[in-house]
Design a protein around this motif. Structure first.
Motif, mmCIF file in Angstrom:
data_model
loop_
_atom_site.group_PDB
_atom_site.id
_atom_site.type_symbol
_atom_site.label_atom_id
_atom_site.label_comp_id
_atom_site.label_asym_id
_atom_site.label_seq_id
_atom_site.Cartn_x
_atom_site.Cartn_y
_atom_site.Cartn_z
ATOM 1 N N GLY A 56 0.813 -1.157 0.019
ATOM 2 C CA GLY A 56 0.232 0.081 -0.107
ATOM 3 C C GLY A 56 0.780 1.151 -0.152
ATOM 4 N N GLY A 57 2.115 1.067 -0.241
ATOM 5 C CA GLY A 57 3.157 2.454 -0.336
ATOM 6 C C GLY A 57 4.014 1.981 -1.221
ATOM 7 N N LEU A 58 5.438 2.190 -0.728
ATOM 8 C CA LEU A 58 6.488 2.026 -1.854
ATOM 9 C C LEU A 58 6.652 0.765 -2.683
ATOM 10 C CD1 LEU A 58 9.131 3.495 -2.619
ATOM 11 C CD2 LEU A 58 10.304 2.048 -1.136
ATOM 12 N N TYR A 59 6.203 -0.284 -2.033
ATOM 13 C CA TYR A 59 6.025 -1.572 -2.889
ATOM 14 C C TYR A 59 5.146 -1.526 -3.907
ATOM 15 C CZ TYR A 59 6.499 -6.586 -3.660
ATOM 16 O OH TYR A 59 6.429 -7.883 -4.276
ATOM 17 N N ALA A 60 5.299 -1.715 -5.121
ATOM 18 C CA ALA A 60 4.256 -1.098 -6.017
ATOM 19 C C ALA A 60 3.177 -2.190 -6.365
ATOM 20 C CB ALA A 60 4.970 -0.755 -7.617
ATOM 21 N N GLU A 61 3.165 -3.220 -5.661
ATOM 22 C CA GLU A 61 2.107 -4.109 -5.787
ATOM 23 C C GLU A 61 0.749 -3.656 -5.532
ATOM 24 O OE1 GLU A 61 0.112 -6.859 -6.657
ATOM 25 O OE2 GLU A 61 1.479 -8.145 -5.855
ATOM 26 N N LEU A 62 -0.139 -3.719 -6.429
ATOM 27 C CA LEU A 62 -1.544 -3.222 -6.443
ATOM 28 C C LEU A 62 -2.650 -3.989 -5.622
ATOM 29 C CD1 LEU A 62 -1.602 -1.824 -10.238
ATOM 30 C CD2 LEU A 62 -1.229 -0.540 -8.029
ATOM 31 N N VAL A 63 -2.278 -5.247 -5.615
ATOM 32 C CA VAL A 63 -3.302 -6.152 -4.927
ATOM 33 C C VAL A 63 -3.058 -6.293 -3.440
ATOM 34 C CG1 VAL A 63 -4.386 -8.549 -5.079
ATOM 35 C CG2 VAL A 63 -3.463 -7.360 -7.264
ATOM 36 N N SER A 64 -4.117 -6.136 -2.749
ATOM 37 C CA SER A 64 -4.035 -6.251 -1.179
ATOM 38 C C SER A 64 -4.180 -7.571 -0.746
ATOM 39 C CB SER A 64 -4.823 -5.229 -0.620
ATOM 40 O OG SER A 64 -6.271 -5.367 -0.899
ATOM 41 N N ASP A 65 -3.671 -8.253 0.194
ATOM 42 C CA ASP A 65 -3.662 -9.457 0.732
ATOM 43 C C ASP A 65 -3.553 -10.535 -0.360
ATOM 44 O OD1 ASP A 65 -4.052 -8.585 3.171
ATOM 45 O OD2 ASP A 65 -6.346 -9.114 3.173
ATOM 46 N N ARG A 66 -2.378 -10.320 -1.096
ATOM 47 C CA ARG A 66 -2.307 -11.321 -2.339
ATOM 48 C C ARG A 66 -2.216 -12.595 -1.964
ATOM 49 N NH1 ARG A 66 3.884 -9.121 -4.299
ATOM 50 N NH2 ARG A 66 4.816 -10.441 -2.661
ATOM 51 N N ALA A 67 -1.230 -12.639 -0.759
ATOM 52 C CA ALA A 67 -1.037 -14.130 -0.203
ATOM 53 C C ALA A 67 -2.183 -14.342 0.722
ATOM 54 C CB ALA A 67 0.358 -13.951 0.652
ATOM 55 N N ILE A 68 -2.830 -15.520 0.676
ATOM 56 C CA ILE A 68 -4.088 -15.760 1.483
ATOM 57 C C ILE A 68 -3.521 -16.161 2.498
ATOM 58 C CG2 ILE A 68 -5.977 -17.019 1.444
ATOM 59 C CD1 ILE A 68 -6.014 -14.907 -0.976
ATOM 60 N N GLY A 69 -3.885 -15.249 3.936
ATOM 61 C CA GLY A 69 -3.380 -15.557 5.102
ATOM 62 C C GLY A 69 -4.246 -16.375 5.917
ATOM 63 N N HIS A 70 -4.112 -16.338 7.007
ATOM 64 C CA HIS A 70 -4.802 -17.313 8.165
ATOM 65 C C HIS A 70 -5.294 -16.367 8.973
ATOM 66 C CE1 HIS A 70 -0.728 -18.161 10.174
ATOM 67 N NE2 HIS A 70 -1.014 -17.014 10.110
ATOM 68 N N GLY A 71 -6.571 -16.905 9.568
ATOM 69 C CA GLY A 71 -7.331 -16.068 10.697
ATOM 70 C C GLY A 71 -8.210 -15.122 10.002
ATOM 71 N N PHE A 72 -8.546 -14.274 10.949
ATOM 72 C CA PHE A 72 -9.280 -13.186 10.873
ATOM 73 C C PHE A 72 -8.931 -12.150 9.627
ATOM 74 C CE2 PHE A 72 -10.424 -8.961 11.594
ATOM 75 C CZ PHE A 72 -11.742 -8.767 11.397
ATOM 76 N N GLY A 73 -9.807 -11.939 8.893
ATOM 77 C CA GLY A 73 -9.484 -10.857 7.796
ATOM 78 C C GLY A 73 -8.902 -11.572 6.481
ATOM 79 N N ALA A 74 -8.593 -12.992 6.514
ATOM 80 C CA ALA A 74 -8.053 -13.315 5.299
ATOM 81 C C ALA A 74 -8.848 -13.082 3.929
ATOM 82 C CB ALA A 74 -7.927 -14.994 5.378
ATOM 83 N N LEU A 75 -10.095 -12.827 4.093
ATOM 84 C CA LEU A 75 -10.606 -12.247 2.783
ATOM 85 C C LEU A 75 -11.299 -11.006 2.904
ATOM 86 C CD1 LEU A 75 -12.579 -15.600 1.852
ATOM 87 C CD2 LEU A 75 -10.347 -14.920 1.109
ATOM 88 N N PHE A 76 -10.571 -10.306 3.770
ATOM 89 C CA PHE A 76 -10.925 -8.761 3.631
ATOM 90 C C PHE A 76 -11.073 -8.107 2.598
ATOM 91 C CE2 PHE A 76 -10.454 -4.473 5.595
ATOM 92 C CZ PHE A 76 -11.654 -4.486 6.534
ATOM 93 N N HIS A 77 -10.164 -8.164 1.755
ATOM 94 C CA HIS A 77 -10.194 -7.419 0.528
ATOM 95 C C HIS A 77 -10.409 -8.120 -0.608
ATOM 96 C CE1 HIS A 77 -8.011 -4.009 2.213
ATOM 97 N NE2 HIS A 77 -7.282 -4.653 3.067
ATOM 98 N N TRP A 78 -10.996 -9.330 -0.559
ATOM 99 C CA TRP A 78 -11.430 -10.070 -1.655
ATOM 100 C C TRP A 78 -13.038 -10.024 -1.462
ATOM 101 C CZ3 TRP A 78 -8.324 -11.147 -5.333
ATOM 102 C CH2 TRP A 78 -6.792 -11.181 -4.965
ATOM 103 N N ASN A 79 -13.894 -9.983 -2.728
ATOM 104 C CA ASN A 79 -15.272 -9.939 -2.762
ATOM 105 C C ASN A 79 -15.698 -10.915 -3.888
ATOM 106 O OD1 ASN A 79 -16.326 -8.760 -0.366
ATOM 107 N ND2 ASN A 79 -15.051 -6.939 -1.034
ATOM 108 N N MET A 80 -16.881 -11.437 -3.799
ATOM 109 C CA MET A 80 -17.382 -12.243 -4.795
ATOM 110 C C MET A 80 -17.950 -11.140 -5.831
ATOM 111 S SD MET A 80 -21.016 -13.544 -3.214
ATOM 112 C CE MET A 80 -20.231 -14.378 -2.078
ATOM 113 N N VAL A 81 -17.820 -11.788 -7.107
ATOM 114 C CA VAL A 81 -18.315 -11.107 -8.439
ATOM 115 C C VAL A 81 -19.343 -12.001 -8.806
ATOM 116 C CG1 VAL A 81 -17.693 -10.159 -10.720
ATOM 117 C CG2 VAL A 81 -16.257 -9.775 -8.583
ATOM 118 N N ALA A 82 -20.720 -11.637 -9.056
ATOM 119 C CA ALA A 82 -21.519 -12.420 -9.690
ATOM 120 C C ALA A 82 -22.462 -11.722 -10.653
ATOM 121 C CB ALA A 82 -22.414 -13.114 -8.992
#
Ligand code: AHR
Length: 631
Positions: A56-82
């Protein structure tokens, strides 16, 4: 997380060209009398993962939570598209992932979809995703599917208009984990930041994903590199070193959450990611090698802070045999940085894509270890010191708190101050002993302004810096902290911060510009000066560079009055009749820069006439000035 001093004041500056009647203030400068050598490494940077400095800063990656972590908030930035009548379920699947380091995945279970009504998942980036016209974005993801051959369409879509700025289709998914790459190229689209990255399939299928990534062009085109605007701001500061990776980020909340450098190198798929003490998970895309490459790109030398057996929850490792693995870990780390290809860890660096060793002159043992209430730092430092000096005698070792068992080469001292305190501390090092270790002011800041310092803070910073500069025979390095803040709602943990940004744009605070001025106009020697009859809150520092016969006179006028100063130069040859004045000003002490108004307070440069070796100049209220004089 320390707040040693606190302050406040005011500032604003107008460069008054008119010489006012002298009121008895004079600055006598003996140009031919150097009194100290200016440290060639005086001004540098300190960095850590705070305020979304990297993700979210200097590192230019645009995707948040790109590595699917464990525990609370793992899908915080991922939402379904239908779309239309399509249907999809999203979940974290703990049973399958692309590697041992990332053993879980995002399971996208599409139960109904067509080409006209696809379904899948979207990511909202870091408070949006910046999209620019005619730009090539490089992406990749790891995936497997129960429907081999199912195509995945990846697109950048505007939240407000639904306009697709760029799109690509990835084919070749199979039943086993594989990395796939894609490219998104925008056309004639507007510059926006309210975009999502969307991945969909056109028929029912289950796809497991991890490490979904997208990069815009980066500084110097480095693959998976840094954001261009932020790097440009840093480059303008001409920093001589980078202290990394912390700060508290080095220590972690607990020993388990320390910056464990071996888990931050190699392919992303082998980096497990970790929780930072600042409340969010770090992708560790900015790992040890990326920090070093950042140094390389900006010609800074690394000041490598190494974990020394103490974490923020006051857990510590007892000196002795228990600490040995940590000492060995640091020896390995230094070998990774400096070792030849034939060494074990040098070979790892080569494998990671960097054949050349990096220069390394400074290693810092821990961070703020005076907070270790067990009192173990003295013995922990000594254990590291002996092991490191035995193998790398030329490396300068920095202690983070006073120690007695051995004498550190350098001591790191931190100052978080109010404006009042910064003014009061401007002479802090004037009478400090020159018989002990050299000093590294590894973290300092005037804490006025939110999210970034205002003009008031910048004046106090400038006053403080005159003291560091005048004493830079002792103070060999100094770095402001924190460096970065994402100013989007909820992104900040600490204020103020030197440089602010959102998904799209960035700016330097008034304090940033003060540092840019101080570092740009810096000689190699401090010369003898005498400031007589000055009001309180008037500060000076004068350095010269004899090889180009330039004199840099810095004056901070933190009063509400114009300050006429008679400047008398002794020991000069024939002088040029003109000088360059660089001045920082603003209309009120609260004047500041922001995303909306990024250049409200910036230095202004112009040529001025000077009468000769004796001339008067009136320094405007609340001003920071540099006179660049050829002698
Ligand atoms: O700069 C913010 C924090 O302040 C650093 O992480 C820590 O070293 C200091 O206490």
């Amino acid at each position: 997380m320390r707040n040693r001093f606190l302050l406040s004041v005011c500032l604003v500056f107008f460069a008054f060209p008119i010489a006012l009647a002298a009121q008895g203030t004079s600055l006598t400068i003996h140009v031919d009398q150097p009194v100290a050598t200016v440290s060639p490494t005086l001004y540098g940077l300190m960095t850590e993962a705070i305020n979304h400095s990297y993700d979210g800063g200097l590192y230019a990656e645009l995707v948040s939570d790109r590595a699917i972590g464990h525990g609370f908030g793992a899908l915080f930035h991922w939402n379904m598209v239908a779309r239309g009548d399509s249907a999809v379920n999203l979940s974290v699947d703990e049973t399958t992932g692309p590697s041992a380091a990332l053993p879980r995945s995002l399971k996208v279970d599409v139960t109904a979809a067509t080409a006209a009504a696809p379904a899948g998942v979207e990511n909202d980036g870091f408070w949006g995703i910046a999209v620019r016209p005619h730009t090539i974005y490089s992406g990749s993801f790891y995936a497997k599917t129960d429907s081999p051959g199912v195509p995945v369409t990846v697109s950048l879509e505007n939240d407000a208009t639904g306009e697709v700025a760029a799109s690509a289709t990835v084919t070749g998914l199979t039943g086993t984990w594989q990395q796939h790459t894609y490219t998104l190229t925008t056309g004639d689209v507007p510059v926006t930041s309210n975009n999502h990255l969307i991945l969909t399939v056109p028929r029912p299928a289950t796809v497991w994903f991890n490490l979904i990534s997208l990069f815009p062009p980066t500084y110097d085109g480095r693959v998976h590199g840094n954001r261009i605007g932020l790097m440009d701001l840093l480059a303008a500061m001409r920093p001589k070193f980078l202290r990394f990776p912390g700060g508290n980020y080095l220590e972690g909340r607990s020993i388990a959450e320390r910056f464990d450098w071996k888990k931050t190198i190699g392919p992303w798929v082998d980096r497990p990611t970790h929780m930072s003490p600042w409340g969010y998970r770090s992708s560790d895309g900015m790992g040890l090698l990326e920090f070093l490459e950042w140094c390389q790109d900006l010609h800074m030398q690394p000041v490598l802070a190494v974990y020394a057996g103490y974490s923020l929850d006051h857990e510590h490792v007892n000196p002795g045999p228990g600490l040995e693995p940590y000492v060995q870990d640091v020896l390995d780390e230094i070998q990774y940085v400096t070792g030849a290809a034939e060494t074990k860890w040098g070979a790892e660096r080569v494998k990671d894509g960097h054949p050349e060793p990096f220069p390394l002159h400074y290693v810092e043992i821990g961070n703020e270890d005076e907070f270790d209430r067990s009192g173990s730092y003295d013995a922990r430092f000594a254990q590291f010191y002996r092991a490191l000096k035995a193998k790398y005698p030329e490396i300068q070792l920095i202690a983070t708190a006073p120690v007695k068992s051995v004498t550190p080469d350098v001591l790191d001292e931190h100052f978080y101050m109010s404006a009042e305190e910064a003014f009061a501390q401007a002479h802090h090092y004037d009478s400090a002993s020159r018989n002990g270790p050299k000093i590294f002011v590894g973290e300092w800041a005037t804490r006025e302004g939110d999210p970034t310092p205002n003009l008031e803070a910048a004046l106090a910073d400038a006053a403080w810096l005159t003291g560091l500069e005048r004493n830079s025979d002792l103070v060999i390095m100094a770095s402001y902290a924190p460096l970065f803040v994402n100013v989007s709602p909820g992104a900040m943990q600490w204020a103020p911060d030197l440089i602010g940004y959102n998904a799209l744009t960035s700016y330097g605070s008034p304090s940033y510009w003060v540092q840019q001025m101080f570092s740009t106009y810096l000689g190699t020697q401090v010369v003898s000066t005498d400031l007589a009859g000055a009001a309180p809150r008037v500060f000076e520092s004068v350095t010269r560079n004899p090889s180009v016969q330039r004199l840099y006179i810095k004056i901070v006028n933190a009063t509400s009055e114009t300050q006429p100063i008679l400047i008398r130069l002794f020991g000069t040859g024939k002088m040029m009749p003109a000088a360059t004045l660089i001045s920082l000003s603003g209309r009120t002490p609260n004047a500041t820069n922001s995303i909306a108004d990024p250049r409200a307070v910036v230095p202004v440069e112009r040529r001025i006439q000077i009468a000769g070796p004796k001339f008067q100049w009136s320094f405007a209220p609340y001003s920071v000035s540099v006179l660049d004089v050829s002698y």
